[in-house]
Design an enzyme around this catalytic site. Structure first.
Site, mmCIF file in Angstrom:
data_model
loop_
_atom_site.group_PDB
_atom_site.id
_atom_site.type_symbol
_atom_site.label_atom_id
_atom_site.label_comp_id
_atom_site.label_asym_id
_atom_site.label_seq_id
_atom_site.Cartn_x
_atom_site.Cartn_y
_atom_site.Cartn_z
ATOM 1 C CB SER A 49 -0.914 -0.010 1.229
ATOM 2 O OG SER A 49 -1.879 1.006 1.102
ATOM 3 C CD GLU A 50 -1.371 4.011 -2.779
ATOM 4 O OE1 GLU A 50 -1.302 2.759 -2.751
ATOM 5 O OE2 GLU A 50 -2.303 4.632 -3.315
ATOM 6 C CG ASN A 51 -1.235 4.059 3.188
ATOM 7 O OD1 ASN A 51 -1.343 3.208 2.304
ATOM 8 N ND2 ASN A 51 -1.963 4.029 4.277
#
Lengths: 220, 217
Positions: A49-51
């Site tokens: 997940s990019e976060n």
């Protein structure tokens, strides 16, 4: 015609079949999330997940949510044993640097050259770019997960996108509730049609010209 | 050496019209207490640099709802209806920046670089007006540094020298924004003495931190 949930399952299930053992995968918010529910038996994939996580797990049981563990849509997640946390800089380096095997994104439009538009409708809706432009520029496989036509029945797979692009020439595969279409240098190749519809109906619901050579498979 | 101040003192360091950078991803890892204090202080005409404007009533969105922001550089506003309305009514000027490129542009400033050539957004509105470079047949666009006057970030724990550790995915853009401004103010849950954080665990070294604020103080 399928209802919305049935479409979601059909699309998610079919995309999951594209996954290989050991793949690192980023799923966009909305429709793409469904892919995680259909990982084929016997293979293991890792969700990024990019976060800031590699090794995202499913949502926790109610009451077990951790505000420091969320997916890109803000929903609660868990971390699998062996997960890694990192900052946004490293996260997007993994994405742009080609270290993520597949990204699955929703789309407003895609076209014959693999262009994708999913971040704004001028004058109407501007949710913004988020991580989508980085994802489509760097992931090895870019899969557009989308309903084949819009709510008024208009094609979303076009000869040329009319909305501002998210990425130019980046989509490798399109999976809809009607068809599986591969983006090739020659154009869009119809690979499979959903069992509930026909090749003729898919062609009629697609503005872009479809290349149909040999056997078209069926998925359900 | 970081100075420990109160949230109100921190808010007073943000002058009206200044450029601020605020951390967090959909309010995860956002400095909630510093945002409370900033809303109370109410400096207007701010330029905001952030991943997104979070929610109308939570995270960075509170600055938008309080009408403190005049312009911003963000990647996403889809979860905040107030931001969308202010943008539509032209009360708020927005430059949309791809999220990873926003990080790179802030890092460029922090790392002393003049910019970075990026393939992201080539052929899209993001590339308009930007210089290009073609290398091995691939096109890149020049993305320039982004900085601010003050960065407001969140960490789990600091020592009094300003060394920081984060919690899980609340790390997100915090270590990058710590490099984005000459004044970095960090909201922390806990402040400990030097030596109480293992140097192997420090993510952000203290030279990037000017002020520490304990949550709620």
């Amino acid at each position: 015609m399928l209802d919305r949930d049935a479409k979601k399952v059909l699309i998610g299930k079919r995309i999951a079949q594209e996954l290989c053992d050991g793949d690192y995968v980023n799923l966009g918010i909305g429709l793409p999330v469904e892919v995680a529910n259909h990982i084929p038996q016997g293979i293991r994939v890792f969700f990024q997940s990019e976060n800031g996580i590699l090794g995202a797990g499913p949502a926790p049981a109610p009451g077990k949510e951790d505000p420091d563990l969320i997916n890109a849509g803000g929903g609660p997640i868990t971390a699998i044993p062996g997960a890694a946390y990192f900052d946004s800089f490293l996260s997007f380096s993994l994405i742009r640097g080609g270290h993520i095997n597949m990204t699955v994104l929703g789309a407003l439009q895609v076209d014959a050259r693999g262009n994708i538009a999913n971040w704004m409708i001028p004058g109407k809706l501007v949710p913004g770019i988020g991580g989508a432009m980085d994802l489509v520029s760097g992931a090895k496989q870019v899969v557009a997960a989308m309903e084949h036509v819009d709510k008024d029945g208009n094609p979303k797979i076009l000869e040329h996108c009319t909305l501002p692009l998210t990425g130019a020439g980046v989509v490798t595969l399109i999976v809809t509730d009607m068809a599986v279409i591969r983006v090739t240098p020659a154009g869009l190749r119809l690979v499979e049609v959903a069992s509930w519809t026909t090749v003729d109906d898919v062609v009629a619901a697609t503005e872009a010209k479809l290349i149909i050579d040999g056997q078209v498979g069926v998925f359900s | 050496m970081a100075k420990i101040i109160s949230g109100r003192e921190a808010a007073a360091l943000v002058a009206p019209g200044s450029r601020i950078m605020v951390s967090g991803f959909l309010a995860c890892g956002a400095p909630a207490w510093l945002l409370d204090c900033l809303v109370e202080a109410g400096p207007k005409d701010l330029h905001l640099v952030a991943i997104s404007t979070d929610y109308d009533d939570r995270g960075i969105g509170r600055l938008i709802t309080a009408k403190l922001v005049k312009s911003c550089q963000v990647s996403h506003i889809g979860t905040n209806k107030t931001t969308q309305a202010q943008y539509k009514n032209k009360e708020l000027d927005i430059e949309f920046v791809p999220q990873g490129i926003l990080m790179e542009r802030i890092r460029c400033h922090g790392a002393g670089l003049g910019g970075v050539f990026s393939p992201v957004g080539v052929g899209t509105p993001v590339a308009e007006g930007k210089e290009t470079l073609t290398e091995n047949g691939k096109t890149y666009i020049l993305e320039r540094p982004i900085s601010a006057d003050v960065a407001l970030i969140k960490a789990k724990k600091a020592d009094t020298l300003g060394n920081l550790v984060y919690s899980k995915m609340a790390r997100n853009c915090n270590p990058i924004m710590a490099m984005g401004a000459p004044i970095t103010i960090v909201e922390v849950d806990e402040i400990v003495e030097p030596g109480q954080i293992d140097p192997e665990e420090v993510v952000t070294p203290g030279c990037l931190v000017q002020y520490l604020v304990r949550k709620g103080e």
